[in-house]
Write a protein that holds these residues in place. Sequence first.
Motif, mmCIF file in Angstrom:
data_model
loop_
_atom_site.group_PDB
_atom_site.id
_atom_site.type_symbol
_atom_site.label_atom_id
_atom_site.label_comp_id
_atom_site.label_asym_id
_atom_site.label_seq_id
_atom_site.Cartn_x
_atom_site.Cartn_y
_atom_site.Cartn_z
ATOM 1 N N LYS A 317 44.242 38.493 41.812
ATOM 2 C CA LYS A 317 44.237 39.944 42.033
ATOM 3 C C LYS A 317 45.555 40.400 42.641
ATOM 4 O O LYS A 317 46.060 41.464 42.368
ATOM 5 N N LYS A 318 46.109 39.581 43.524
ATOM 6 C CA LYS A 318 47.417 39.929 44.093
ATOM 7 C C LYS A 318 48.121 38.681 44.610
ATOM 8 O O LYS A 318 47.476 37.685 44.946
ATOM 9 N N VAL A 333 42.530 35.370 44.591
ATOM 10 C CA VAL A 333 41.838 35.409 43.296
ATOM 11 C C VAL A 333 40.438 35.987 43.452
ATOM 12 O O VAL A 333 39.859 35.987 44.540
ATOM 13 N N GLU A 334 39.939 36.465 42.337
ATOM 14 C CA GLU A 334 38.572 36.969 42.306
ATOM 15 C C GLU A 334 37.680 35.831 41.823
ATOM 16 O O GLU A 334 37.962 35.220 40.778
ATOM 17 N N ILE A 335 36.653 35.536 42.586
ATOM 18 C CA ILE A 335 35.738 34.465 42.167
ATOM 19 C C ILE A 335 34.569 35.130 41.432
ATOM 20 O O ILE A 335 33.914 36.015 41.987
ATOM 21 N N THR A 336 34.346 34.716 40.211
ATOM 22 C CA THR A 336 33.337 35.426 39.406
ATOM 23 C C THR A 336 32.078 34.601 39.150
ATOM 24 O O THR A 336 31.081 35.121 38.682
ATOM 25 N N ALA A 341 30.470 34.050 43.875
ATOM 26 C CA ALA A 341 30.750 35.103 42.880
ATOM 27 C C ALA A 341 30.773 36.466 43.565
ATOM 28 O O ALA A 341 29.923 36.777 44.405
ATOM 29 N N GLY A 342 31.784 37.264 43.226
ATOM 30 C CA GLY A 342 31.891 38.600 43.820
ATOM 31 C C GLY A 342 32.768 38.630 45.057
ATOM 32 O O GLY A 342 33.009 39.692 45.624
ATOM 33 N N HIS A 346 41.494 32.212 48.194
ATOM 34 C CA HIS A 346 42.875 31.802 47.923
ATOM 35 C C HIS A 346 42.959 31.135 46.551
ATOM 36 O O HIS A 346 42.066 30.375 46.170
ATOM 37 N N LYS A 347 44.034 31.418 45.868
ATOM 38 C CA LYS A 347 44.310 30.720 44.605
ATOM 39 C C LYS A 347 44.404 29.221 44.892
ATOM 40 O O LYS A 347 45.024 28.826 45.888
ATOM 41 N N ALA A 348 43.777 28.415 44.037
ATOM 42 C CA ALA A 348 43.832 26.965 44.268
ATOM 43 C C ALA A 348 45.265 26.463 44.073
ATOM 44 O O ALA A 348 45.955 26.891 43.149
#
Length: 655
Positions: A317-318, A333-336, A341-342, A346-348
């Motif tokens: 997301k940013k 990151v967005e976890i879906t 979820a929702g 942090h980005k892995a």
Amino acid sequence: MAGGYAGKYALVDLSKKKTKIVTPDDAFYRKYLSGYGLGAAVIAELQKPGIDPLSKASHLGFCSGLLTGTGSYFSGRFMVVGKSPLTGGWGDANAGGSFSAELKRAGYDAVFFTGKSKEPVWVLVTEKGILFKSAKKLWGKDALVTEEAIRKELGDDKVQVASIGVSGEKLSLISGVVTDGGRIAARSGLGAVMGSKKLKALAVRGTQAVPVADKEKIRGINKRYLERFKKSYPHDRFTVKIMNTMSLLTARTGFTVPPQPSLVRELFCDYGTSGTTAYSAMTGDMPVKNWDGVGYREFPIDSAAKTSDESVVARQKKRYACQSCPLGCGGIVEITKGRYAGTEGHKAEYETLAAFGGLLLHDDLDAIMELNELCNRAGIDTISAGGTVAFAIECYQRGIIDKKKTGGLELAWGDGAAIIKLTEMIIQRKGIGDILADGVKKAAERIGKGSDKYAMHAGGQELPMHDSRQDFGFGVAYQCEPTPGRHTISSFLYSNLYRTKKKFPAAARMMRRAGKGVAKKVALHAASSVYTQVMNGCGMCIFGAMTSNLPVVEWINAATGWDLTADELFTAGERILSMRKAFNVREGVLAADQRLPDRAAGRPPFAEGPLKGITADMDSMERTFFDLLGWDRVTGGPAKEKLRELGIDGLFGEY
Ligand code: SF4
């Protein structure tokens, strides 16, 4: 007092709930810098040899860096130091974010804890003093909930928190310390030391400026540095775009273009460390199938690409940067899918993508994102957790453990649901999770039946996701450094990117002494390891050194008002490196205790793939490394003359 350092550190006794403030003189900082250097000097003096790191006699330090908060770039890392319960020797770990600068703004270079609290406690450090707060309600909560709860209680969202999750509370020897909503100082198992002291969190808040001798000078250095740093080259942009395709060629022919700092900068800007996942899997950098697989055969490009670069940033997301960083390799990151979820996380990092990806022949990015968040919240090291899961799967596949042992869980390569379940069991110490929660060395001792052959560790610490058969420098680091099994020090690749030879005349001399061939590479590697200790003393991120020529001597002199030469700074780095190794010898951890496992050294070598036929001559490289640093070949620690030369013989006595 000059500048750069805050000028004091705190000693906190959790048993007596008492604190003492120590104000070292300028000479102390000049000798040890700050960060790991300050940490090693204080702990070597205060802590008796041979103590159990999980006992009340142990010390655990939270350190900032000499340059943190001074306006110098890449200087925002915080460091945790102490005796490692995982390796039995010196332990340290560091993480980025904003904690370090806040600690310094509160007026402290470091805070050390000893003793044990009877009840769970968290500690608040501000300019006004040090307060003890009950953590009874926080015990059992994950690190993110803890961080938010502390901010809410204080009504201040600028408070920075370093805490443990469930893994640290349960004394898992592969647990770390979490800040910034999921960044972990993960290695060395120091989360367990925190847990043993019933210290749930350290919160810091400060408003005072860090003293700087010459702010104008820092601004000038920064201006010149940024002009170079911001340059982007079309050939680098092109290379980044074709990297995955190029990796297929490299895998089969061995042809490779040596990376330049500007290329790494471009790559990290676009993807962070996730940018290298597919490339690493194809070229033999990433260990696959618990170090027994060939990337392009068992984890082919289609699988690897699912856990790499574009696939990862598609969820971003940013972007974000740690305090004082002009690069910004981090991402939210967005976890879906899955239990989180929702939410955002942090980005892995590459290490996580590989440890829960190629190492397990697993390419489900949603599952890896869930595992990343699960581990970050629990405060468990993703490298060690992934390595331990790989060990368990291999043991299961070879019939060393069975369903009876796993509580009915079937373990197979690439099975995301089973990997998540087993990781949860490790975090909660449930069933076989209790056997695995202290890493692969302990697990192999508990399981027996020859399973130690599949336990990929050095000195007790799980190996990171860079294959020592591909870059022998990683092998040297894993086997010879004070903290074994670490990828954030140096390698043959890093040492070329760091430009160590040009930066330090002492490094060039070291290389001349070594001679030719691999020995010369080991010498540059050793000098770069020394440079990394300078960075660790300053609180700097090694990605800064990989992506640019850091004006570190200039920054230090401008911040402190000193007149250090590059070689004097090199000696300070050598001192920090040697102190940490001397600590190991004092604790009885010798060179032979940190040997690379046969598989990681290519014994026997692969019959195919990019690493075909390669065996690392670890004995010879170790000898060269030790000789160049003045370390004893048997103990692996600095010889007496070296301790004297570095002025640290008094700290370690007749070990
Ligand atoms: S390069 Fe990445 S890890 Fe290093 S300081 Fe910058 S954002 Fe943090």
